[in-house]
Design a protein around this motif. Structure first.
Motif, PDB file in Angstrom:
ATOM      1  N   GLY A 103      48.508  54.166  41.323  1.00 36.87           N
ATOM      2  CA  GLY A 103      47.389  54.115  42.265  1.00 36.87           C
ATOM      3  C   GLY A 103      47.295  52.794  43.004  1.00 36.87           C
ATOM      4  O   GLY A 103      47.084  52.759  44.224  1.00 36.87           O
ATOM      5  N   ILE A 104      47.461  51.689  42.282  1.00 32.35           N
ATOM      6  CA  ILE A 104      47.414  50.366  42.927  1.00 32.35           C
ATOM      7  C   ILE A 104      48.614  50.191  43.852  1.00 32.35           C
ATOM      8  O   ILE A 104      48.496  49.647  44.953  1.00 32.35           O
ATOM      9  CB  ILE A 104      47.337  49.258  41.861  1.00 32.35           C
ATOM     10  CG1 ILE A 104      45.972  49.304  41.173  1.00 32.35           C
ATOM     11  CG2 ILE A 104      47.562  47.885  42.475  1.00 32.35           C
ATOM     12  CD1 ILE A 104      45.852  48.395  39.979  1.00 32.35           C
ATOM     13  N   LEU A 122      36.329  42.613  48.353  1.00 27.15           N
ATOM     14  CA  LEU A 122      35.775  42.470  47.010  1.00 27.15           C
ATOM     15  C   LEU A 122      36.225  43.633  46.130  1.00 27.15           C
ATOM     16  O   LEU A 122      36.510  43.447  44.939  1.00 27.15           O
ATOM     17  CB  LEU A 122      34.245  42.408  47.083  1.00 27.15           C
ATOM     18  CG  LEU A 122      33.505  42.190  45.774  1.00 27.15           C
ATOM     19  CD1 LEU A 122      33.879  40.836  45.170  1.00 27.15           C
ATOM     20  CD2 LEU A 122      32.003  42.264  45.992  1.00 27.15           C
ATOM     21  N   HIS A 123      36.351  44.821  46.719  1.00 30.26           N
ATOM     22  CA  HIS A 123      36.809  45.998  45.973  1.00 30.26           C
ATOM     23  C   HIS A 123      38.200  45.757  45.385  1.00 30.26           C
ATOM     24  O   HIS A 123      38.458  46.077  44.219  1.00 30.26           O
ATOM     25  CB  HIS A 123      36.845  47.221  46.901  1.00 30.26           C
ATOM     26  CG  HIS A 123      37.471  48.427  46.297  1.00 30.26           C
ATOM     27  ND1 HIS A 123      36.771  49.326  45.533  1.00 30.26           N
ATOM     28  CD2 HIS A 123      38.748  48.884  46.335  1.00 30.26           C
ATOM     29  CE1 HIS A 123      37.588  50.292  45.127  1.00 30.26           C
ATOM     30  NE2 HIS A 123      38.807  50.050  45.598  1.00 30.26           N
ATOM     31  N   SER A 124      39.085  45.190  46.175  1.00 29.07           N
ATOM     32  CA  SER A 124      40.448  44.969  45.689  1.00 29.07           C
ATOM     33  C   SER A 124      40.483  43.909  44.597  1.00 29.07           C
ATOM     34  O   SER A 124      41.212  44.061  43.612  1.00 29.07           O
ATOM     35  CB  SER A 124      41.377  44.602  46.841  1.00 29.07           C
ATOM     36  OG  SER A 124      40.940  43.437  47.487  1.00 29.07           O
ATOM     37  N   GLY A 127      38.975  45.375  41.457  1.00 27.15           N
ATOM     38  CA  GLY A 127      39.907  46.361  40.930  1.00 27.15           C
ATOM     39  C   GLY A 127      41.075  45.718  40.201  1.00 27.15           C
ATOM     40  O   GLY A 127      41.458  46.151  39.110  1.00 27.15           O
ATOM     41  N   ILE A 128      41.671  44.685  40.782  1.00 23.59           N
ATOM     42  CA  ILE A 128      42.809  44.015  40.144  1.00 23.59           C
ATOM     43  C   ILE A 128      42.378  43.322  38.858  1.00 23.59           C
ATOM     44  O   ILE A 128      43.071  43.397  37.835  1.00 23.59           O
ATOM     45  CB  ILE A 128      43.466  43.009  41.122  1.00 23.59           C
ATOM     46  CG1 ILE A 128      44.250  43.752  42.189  1.00 23.59           C
ATOM     47  CG2 ILE A 128      44.356  42.026  40.393  1.00 23.59           C
ATOM     48  CD1 ILE A 128      45.466  44.505  41.666  1.00 23.59           C
ATOM     49  N   VAL A 129      41.226  42.662  38.890  1.00 19.49           N
ATOM     50  CA  VAL A 129      40.737  41.995  37.666  1.00 19.49           C
ATOM     51  C   VAL A 129      40.460  43.028  36.585  1.00 19.49           C
ATOM     52  O   VAL A 129      40.834  42.845  35.415  1.00 19.49           O
ATOM     53  CB  VAL A 129      39.480  41.143  37.975  1.00 19.49           C
ATOM     54  CG1 VAL A 129      38.795  40.701  36.702  1.00 19.49           C
ATOM     55  CG2 VAL A 129      39.863  39.939  38.817  1.00 19.49           C
ATOM     56  N   THR A 130      39.826  44.142  36.953  1.00 17.81           N
ATOM     57  CA  THR A 130      39.548  45.200  35.987  1.00 17.81           C
ATOM     58  C   THR A 130      40.838  45.767  35.407  1.00 17.81           C
ATOM     59  O   THR A 130      40.955  45.964  34.193  1.00 17.81           O
ATOM     60  CB  THR A 130      38.729  46.326  36.648  1.00 17.81           C
ATOM     61  OG1 THR A 130      37.529  45.776  37.172  1.00 17.81           O
ATOM     62  CG2 THR A 130      38.400  47.425  35.662  1.00 17.81           C
TER      63      THR A 130
END
Length: 195
Positions: A103-104, A122-124, A127-130
């Protein structure tokens, strides 16, 4: 007391698990309807950037909501011995990580196709940190599972082993270890002698 074997608890867990499965299936169906009907489909190897991007929400939902949720519920839905349940739990989380990678990667591929900068919202970043924290948690869980005797060690035994390595006072560690080994035994009754 082991509450997992009580029929009422098993029934309640089964009803909640069934409800979670219904919500997950509904979310998956609605996402597919949205992607296939309203956004034109999804294709990872397409020349159309929009079709490539549509893989991102699908795989993120499938991996981090559906499969990850199945991994969490595996302790209640997989009726097997504890070791098999742990292996299923770990394997499902690994599948969720693999779907997250796809997905990423679809989002990055979309950005490359339309010549857009990566990691601009901010979404990206969230998302990457999560995703990184999720992968780190899985890796630490795997190491704990492997190094504590394939999951047979309890948290108390792991704490004792860590304390053995970090504490210079052997008598405190020995008392803690003795206490943790005798947790399942009945306490001895004190004998009071009349004077």
């Amino acid at each position: 007391m082991d509450t997992v074997n009580r029929p009422g608890f098993r029934h309640t867990a089964s009803a909640i698990a069934a409800l979670a499965h219904i919500f997950g299936l509904t979310a998956c169906i609605l996402t597919l309807v949205w992607l296939l009907h309203y956004r034109g489909g999804l294709a990872y190897d397409s020349r159309s950037a929009d079709l490539v991007f549509n893989c991102h929400p699908f795989f993120m939902l499938l991996g981090f909501v559906i499969v990850s949720g199945e991994a969490i519920m595996a302790y209640k839905t997989v009726r097997a011995d504890k070791m098999t349940t742990k292996i299923v739990h770990m394997a499902l989380h690994f599948v969720a990580i693999c779907m997250g990678i796809v997905g990423i990667n679809a989002a990055f591929k979309f950005h490359d196709m339309i010549k857009l900068e990566h990691m601009f919202s901010l979404h990206s970043w969230i998302g990457i940190v999560t995703f990184c924290l999720y992968g780190l948690q899985w890796l630490l869980g795997l190491c704990t599972f492997l190094f504590t005797g394939k999951g047979s060690g309890t948290t108390k035994q792991v704490e004792v082993e860590v304390e053995l390595q970090n504490n210079s006072q052997g008598d405190v560690v020995a008392d803690t270890q003795e206490t943790s080994e005798n947790v399942d035994e009945e306490p001895e009754a004190e004998q009071v002698t009349p004077e």
